[in-house]
Design an enzyme around this catalytic site. Sequence first.
Site, short mmCIF file in Angstrom:
data_model
loop_
_atom_site.label_atom_id
_atom_site.label_comp_id
_atom_site.label_asym_id
_atom_site.label_seq_id
_atom_site.Cartn_x
_atom_site.Cartn_y
_atom_site.Cartn_z
N ASP A 9 -9.40 -5.64 -4.68
CA ASP A 9 -8.88 -4.61 -3.77
C ASP A 9 -9.80 -3.40 -3.83
O ASP A 9 -9.88 -2.72 -4.85
CB ASP A 9 -7.46 -4.23 -4.19
CG ASP A 9 -6.73 -3.38 -3.16
OD1 ASP A 9 -7.38 -2.52 -2.53
OD2 ASP A 9 -5.51 -3.56 -3.00
N HIS B 103 -7.40 -5.90 -0.26
CA HIS B 103 -6.21 -5.08 -0.01
C HIS B 103 -5.31 -5.71 1.05
O HIS B 103 -4.09 -5.71 0.90
CB HIS B 103 -6.65 -3.68 0.43
CG HIS B 103 -5.54 -2.69 0.47
ND1 HIS B 103 -4.78 -2.37 -0.64
CD2 HIS B 103 -5.06 -1.91 1.49
CE1 HIS B 103 -3.88 -1.47 -0.32
NE2 HIS B 103 -4.02 -1.17 0.97
N SER C 68 0.83 -1.20 0.00
CA SER C 68 0.00 0.00 0.00
C SER C 68 0.87 1.27 0.00
O SER C 68 1.69 1.47 -0.89
CB SER C 68 -0.97 -0.05 1.19
OG SER C 68 -2.02 0.86 1.04
#
Length: 276
Positions: free
Chosen positions: A227, A256, A97
């Site tokens: 995601d 995610h 991320s």
Amino acid sequence: MATITLKDGTELFYKDWGPKDAQPVVFHHGWPLSADDWDAQMLFFLSKGFRVIAHDRRGHGRSTQTDAGNDMDTYVSDVIELTDKLDLKNAVHIGHSTGGGEAARYAARAKPGRVAKVVLAGAVPPIMVKSDKNPGGTPMAVFDGFRTALAANRAQFFMDVASGPFYGFNRPDAKVIPATVQNWWRQGMMGGAKAHYDCIKAFSETDFTEDLQKIEVPTLVMHGEDDQVVPIADAALLAIKLLKKGELKTYKGYPHGMLTIHADVLNPDILAFILG
């Protein structure tokens, strides 16, 4: 507890496990978490003979709750100071991320010999926010909503993210893992509200296009096809086109937070890439 005092006085917490002469694997966590988010990966790669390192980004976890410097260039400067202190060479840098952006920018700027390979998992590059240049991006109103929710009730906002889209626990057929939600919340609440607020701009508006183009080492791009936080179409599917030595691996139905709830699948894939 291992810490390094950075040039601006910030105390950066880090973990450094395993043989000091083994190949280093360095982990870069996502927002608003800490090095603890890498537990499943650190134990796995430690068991495979690697030296594993993970830090709490400034303002996050056990590091100083900074009110300034909560931007991507400073984050990467901090990593440079840490990797210089530990003299890490031929390292594999793995970022998730926001940490994927940090890893990409570090790899683009690192001294020769510091980085062997890069893994970007559910990563924010090239750029998240929607604009004329990035029409498929996430609208600014979404990130403004994050800021509003964080300022109004950070504890509730973090609970909503962890119990909902982050792990895909909001999907009808999802198997919710309460302890995973609680651990995400725990990590988030350890950090500073100001740093977390500022970091929303850092992860959403930083353009990593040139960083991706500058990376010279093999780079694995991993992304969950479901995601909901960093949509694959505007992230991995664009990032792979910018890399000189990129490899794309996508995962049907994965969210995610796939590195946590699907570590049994992703860890061996990362190991195969490192050894390949």
